[in-house]
Design a protein around this motif. Structure first.
Motif, mmCIF file in Angstrom:
data_model
loop_
_atom_site.group_PDB
_atom_site.id
_atom_site.type_symbol
_atom_site.label_atom_id
_atom_site.label_comp_id
_atom_site.label_asym_id
_atom_site.label_seq_id
_atom_site.Cartn_x
_atom_site.Cartn_y
_atom_site.Cartn_z
ATOM 1 N N GLY A 129 0.810 -1.209 0.000
ATOM 2 C CA GLY A 129 0.000 0.000 0.000
ATOM 3 C C GLY A 129 0.843 1.259 0.000
ATOM 4 N N ALA A 174 1.349 3.988 -3.037
ATOM 5 C CA ALA A 174 1.103 5.418 -2.834
ATOM 6 C C ALA A 174 2.253 6.241 -3.383
ATOM 7 C CB ALA A 174 0.894 5.707 -1.344
ATOM 8 N N ASP A 201 3.489 35.279 -3.658
ATOM 9 C CA ASP A 201 4.388 34.190 -3.287
ATOM 10 C C ASP A 201 4.242 33.755 -1.848
ATOM 11 O OD1 ASP A 201 7.166 34.886 -5.484
ATOM 12 O OD2 ASP A 201 5.555 33.393 -5.552
ATOM 13 N N VAL A 203 10.128 17.849 -2.773
ATOM 14 C CA VAL A 203 9.357 18.156 -1.582
ATOM 15 C C VAL A 203 9.118 16.909 -0.740
ATOM 16 C CG1 VAL A 203 7.110 18.953 -0.774
ATOM 17 C CG2 VAL A 203 8.248 20.133 -2.668
ATOM 18 N N MET A 257 6.173 30.459 -1.044
ATOM 19 C CA MET A 257 6.027 29.092 -0.533
ATOM 20 C C MET A 257 7.236 28.749 0.318
ATOM 21 S SD MET A 257 3.460 28.012 -2.740
ATOM 22 C CE MET A 257 2.706 28.987 -4.043
ATOM 23 N N ASP A 258 7.005 28.640 1.555
ATOM 24 C CA ASP A 258 8.130 28.417 2.451
ATOM 25 C C ASP A 258 8.331 26.931 2.691
ATOM 26 O OD1 ASP A 258 5.908 27.916 3.758
ATOM 27 O OD2 ASP A 258 6.185 29.334 5.366
ATOM 28 N N TRP A 264 5.596 24.792 4.575
ATOM 29 C CA TRP A 264 4.538 24.278 3.739
ATOM 30 C C TRP A 264 4.952 22.979 3.056
ATOM 31 C CZ3 TRP A 264 2.803 24.404 -1.665
ATOM 32 C CH2 TRP A 264 1.409 24.309 -1.785
ATOM 33 N N SER A 265 6.173 23.007 2.569
ATOM 34 C CA SER A 265 6.697 21.802 1.932
ATOM 35 C C SER A 265 6.797 20.664 2.931
ATOM 36 C CB SER A 265 8.088 22.071 1.339
ATOM 37 O OG SER A 265 8.035 23.098 0.392
ATOM 38 N N LYS A 312 5.037 20.167 5.456
ATOM 39 C CA LYS A 312 3.703 19.628 5.743
ATOM 40 C C LYS A 312 3.308 18.565 4.722
ATOM 41 C CE LYS A 312 1.413 23.238 8.373
ATOM 42 N NZ LYS A 312 0.531 24.402 8.306
ATOM 43 N N PHE A 313 3.643 18.876 3.484
ATOM 44 C CA PHE A 313 3.353 17.901 2.438
ATOM 45 C C PHE A 313 4.043 16.565 2.736
ATOM 46 C CE2 PHE A 313 0.915 19.318 -1.126
ATOM 47 C CZ PHE A 313 0.901 20.697 -1.038
ATOM 48 N N ARG A 314 5.326 16.732 3.087
ATOM 49 C CA ARG A 314 6.133 15.527 3.322
ATOM 50 C C ARG A 314 5.532 14.672 4.424
ATOM 51 N NH1 ARG A 314 11.009 17.551 4.819
ATOM 52 N NH2 ARG A 314 11.125 18.413 2.721
ATOM 53 N N ARG A 335 2.574 14.532 5.472
ATOM 54 C CA ARG A 335 1.290 13.930 5.120
ATOM 55 C C ARG A 335 1.451 12.594 4.440
ATOM 56 N NH1 ARG A 335 -3.568 15.531 4.650
ATOM 57 N NH2 ARG A 335 -4.117 17.563 5.528
ATOM 58 N N PHE A 336 2.502 12.497 3.658
ATOM 59 C CA PHE A 336 2.652 11.291 2.846
ATOM 60 C C PHE A 336 3.516 10.225 3.479
ATOM 61 C CE2 PHE A 336 0.158 12.321 -0.692
ATOM 62 C CZ PHE A 336 0.232 13.690 -0.867
ATOM 63 N N PHE A 390 1.100 7.304 4.144
ATOM 64 C CA PHE A 390 -0.045 7.234 3.259
ATOM 65 C C PHE A 390 -0.010 5.957 2.432
ATOM 66 C CE2 PHE A 390 -3.656 8.678 1.253
ATOM 67 C CZ PHE A 390 -3.528 8.749 -0.122
ATOM 68 N N GLU A 391 -1.195 5.365 2.333
ATOM 69 C CA GLU A 391 -1.298 4.148 1.539
ATOM 70 C C GLU A 391 -2.454 4.266 0.580
ATOM 71 O OE1 GLU A 391 0.100 1.046 5.047
ATOM 72 O OE2 GLU A 391 -1.426 0.457 3.581
ATOM 73 N N VAL A 392 -2.293 3.600 -0.578
ATOM 74 C CA VAL A 392 -3.427 3.496 -1.487
ATOM 75 C C VAL A 392 -3.762 2.021 -1.653
ATOM 76 C CG1 VAL A 392 -2.890 5.620 -2.721
ATOM 77 C CG2 VAL A 392 -2.001 3.434 -3.566
ATOM 78 N N PRO A 393 -4.968 1.729 -1.982
ATOM 79 C CA PRO A 393 -5.334 0.315 -2.167
ATOM 80 C C PRO A 393 -4.638 -0.267 -3.401
ATOM 81 C CG PRO A 393 -7.190 1.776 -2.660
ATOM 82 C CD PRO A 393 -6.112 2.640 -2.125
ATOM 83 N N VAL A 394 -4.307 -1.560 -3.286
ATOM 84 C CA VAL A 394 -3.688 -2.247 -4.413
ATOM 85 C C VAL A 394 -4.631 -3.321 -4.930
ATOM 86 C CG1 VAL A 394 -1.244 -1.874 -3.972
ATOM 87 C CG2 VAL A 394 -2.452 -3.656 -2.731
ATOM 88 N N PRO A 395 -4.583 -3.607 -6.216
ATOM 89 C CA PRO A 395 -5.499 -4.624 -6.762
ATOM 90 C C PRO A 395 -5.236 -5.992 -6.145
ATOM 91 C CG PRO A 395 -4.200 -3.579 -8.513
ATOM 92 C CD PRO A 395 -3.730 -3.012 -7.240
#
Lengths: 189, 443
Positions: free
Chosen positions: A33, A37, A111, A144, B1-2, B5-6, B8-10, B12-13, B16-21
């Motif tokens: 999973g 992702a 920005d 990122v 864009m500081d 913010w970046s 935060k993105f990192r 978050r993931f 993170f998982e997505v479903p697999v078939p």
């Protein structure tokens, strides 16, 4: 498929080395999973993601001898590395990194405006990233999320550092715009 | 864009998982098993050639070690007259061998077995080790052994049916004196009768690779030698069974036939015969197909070398025959793996071996009046197949992933093949033996 966080990863790696199929399956269940992702951030078509993840696990199982367990998280990092490399190979074969959105269509934005993402579901952000044009998306992901420097990115993608930096900038701007849009539509603002 | 913010993105993931078939794992599993299979087959074919080559090398070395007697003299075989007594008429007529007059049943039978030692890796064959002394390159131990069956007057009896002394059936007056002499000489002989002996037990086995981890085909190299035997008795003898007595023709002149000469000159003298069946040496190569983790079916090809010698007569008038037989055989056995670990495999096996003598030669040297007069060489053929069954237990030390060193003590029984040619198989049909070998397995 449940992933068992408590499993002794070092032991698991040892078993996979010996060709234990059950251990391979456990590894798969634990990480599929997560790796899917990672991959789907880079590759927007789901069927392609499935094929790439297949290759990732085959590669992992066949080169497990070269992996050295170095503590918690080392296995996950190694697998992510493989995934990113496989995704990039795919993109290199099939994609166009130089693509860019027509700048005029990009909304103007100050920005320093960085919209809040805390209350937006990760899946939504994930989908937004997938919508980015390939060039922006790749650089954004590598820099990122996967923490790569522009010089490394430039070398890996065969572009210049400045191109890498500008792709990143554009990616961020696009995402910010979409996030803003989403927030307005969802009445979060 | 500081950077925040970046970051935060990192974050978050991170998880993170997505479903697999559903079928993604199936595809992976399928490909992994296909790759494993492919790897097995490639290594298998590549190494089989190497294994066969190595086996051939071992066989050649064994052959070189054995054939150290030097070139044989070849002479045209003269017509040997076969005579037999009227009483002996029922006995089957044997091929081309002199039929000496045989007498004296109560032989002194002293078995002093020789040891021929064969190591697998470096083949060194020593056929003349004195009885009881064991020098081994292979590190195999000595085992005290009672013979399963001591066939006393092997030359003179019908092999299976009755063991009756052939005495007094010879009407030829020429026979009278040797017989009388024999009777005189048997008396002291009987006291020397010695039944216990030491022999080095060696393998009469052919190949016996056993199951090895998850490999399906296993090849083995081994060399083995079987216990030999030797016996001494009074009177004349032949290397065949059902030998009818030889009768010197009444008007035989000296110098025409060395056999006649020997008989004539030995009249009134004491004669003895000594038969030696040297330890057969067997080399082979085999393949074992692993039906599953426990059972394996194994076959292959073996080559066995049988050497026998006979000395008969007196000091000055005697004949010596050296006979070499070459057998090629096909074994078939079932291996059952009892226990397996990283270092040790324990298994048992049972099976059979079918051998055929593909070539044979006997050279007889006649010494008349203390001078070696004549040598005759003839081909020997053993027509019937030689069947034997065997069972063994084995212990294998796994030196590496692909190579194992094994020892297999076992028993074998060689069936009477009905041939008149007497071999070690007739002398000692039931044998204990020990095989050592190298086993290669492929994943």
């Amino acid at each position: 498929m449940a992933h068992n966080v408590d499993i002794d990863e070092k032991e698991l790696v040892g078993l996979v080395r010996k060709g234990d199929t059950a251990a391979m399956k456990t590894l798969y269940c634990t990480y599929a999973g997560r790796l899917a992702a990672v991959c789907s951030r880079y590759v927007s078509v789901d069927d392609d993601v499935k094929d790439i993840i297949h290759d990732v696990f085959i590669k992992a199982f066949t080169s497990i001898d070269r992996f050295e367990y170095r503590g918690k998280g080392s296995l996950g990092a190694w697998l992510s590395r493989i995934t990113v490399n496989e995704a990039l190979s795919f993109l290199r074969r099939n994609g166009r990194f130089g693509e860019r959105i027509d700048d005029e269509r990009m909304p103007d934005m100050a920005d320093d405006e960085a919209p809040d993402i805390d209350d937006i579901p990760t899946q939504v952000i994930h989908d937004m990233i997938r919508r980015l044009p390939e060039g922006y998306r790749t650089v954004f992901n590598l820099n990122v999320i996967d923490n790569m420097s522009h010089s490394d990115i430039a070398r890996m993608l065969g572009i210049s550092e400045s191109t890498s930096a500008s792709q990143l900038h554009r990616a961020k701007r696009q995402l910010a715009a979409w996030i803003k849009e989403y927030r307005q539509k969802s009445n979060l603002d | 864009m500081d950077n925040q913010w970046s970051d935060k993105f990192r974050d978050r993931f991170d998880d993170f998982e997505v479903p697999v078939p559903e079928d993604l794992w199936d595809g992976i599993e399928l490909e992994m098993s296909r790759r494993a299979e492919r790897r097995r087959m490639t290594v298998l074919w590549g190494r089989r050639v190497a294994a066969v080559a190595a086996a051939v090398a071992v066989a050649v070395l064994a052959g070189v070690g054995l054939f150290h007697k030097g070139p044989e003299m070849r002479m045209e075989l003269a017509d040997v007259v076969v005579r037999h007594d009227s009483v002996e008429a029922e006995r089957p007529l044997r091929r081309d061998m002199n039929e000496p007059q045989i007498a004296g049943m109560s032989e002194t039978s002293v078995a002093d077995d020789e040891t021929a030692l064969v190591a697998v890796a470096d083949v060194a064959v020593d056929t003349d080790v004195a009885s009881g002394a064991v020098e081994s390159d292979g590190g195999v131990g000595i085992v005290e052994r009672q013979p399963a069956e001591e066939d006393a007057a092997v030359v003179m009896h019908d092999s299976g049916t009755e063991k009756q002394p052939v005495r007094k059936e010879v009407e030829d007056p020429a026979a009278a004196s040797p017989e009388a002499d024999v009777e005189k000489s048997t008396a002291p002989g009987a006291n020397d009768y010695d039944r216990s002996f030491t022999e080095l037990v060696y393998g009469s086995k052919s190949e016996r690779p056993a199951a090895r981890r998850s490999s399906r085909l296993v090849a083995g190299l081994q060399a083995a030698s079987l216990p030999g035997s030797s016996s001494t008795r009074a009177g004349y003898a032949m290397l065949t069974r059902n030998a009818a007595p030889y009768a010197v023709p009444m008007n035989a002149a000296i110098g025409q036939d060395p056999m006649n000469d020997i008989m004539i000159y030995n009249r009134g003298a004491e004669t003895t015969s000594r038969i030696r069946h040297r330890q057969p040496v067997r080399v082979g190569v085999s393949l074992c197909y692993n039906i599953n983790d426990r059972f394996g079916l194994e076959s292959g090809v073996t080559y066995t070398y049988l050497s026998s010698s006979l000395t008969s007569g007196s000091e000055n008038n005697r004949y010596e025959t050296n006979r070499m037989l070459h057998y090629v055989g096909i074994p078939l056995s079932l291996n059952v793996n009892l226990w397996r670990s990283r270092w040790i495999d324990v298994y048992v096996s049972a099976g059979g071996l079918m051998e055929k003598c593909v070539s044979g030669r006997a050279r007889t040297e006649y010494t008349v009046g203390g001078v070696s007069a004549t040598t005759k060489t003839e081909k020997v053929m053993v027509d019937p197949l030689q069947w034997s069954v065997n069972a063994a237990a084995g212990l294998q030390l796994n030196i590496s992933r692909h190579v194992g060193l094994y020892v297999e003590p076992g028993v074998a029984y060689a069936f009477d093949n009905g041939s008149d040619i007497e071999t070690i198989y007739d002398k000692h049909p039931f044998n204990f033996d020990l095989t050592v070998g190298l086993r290669f397995s492929f994943r």
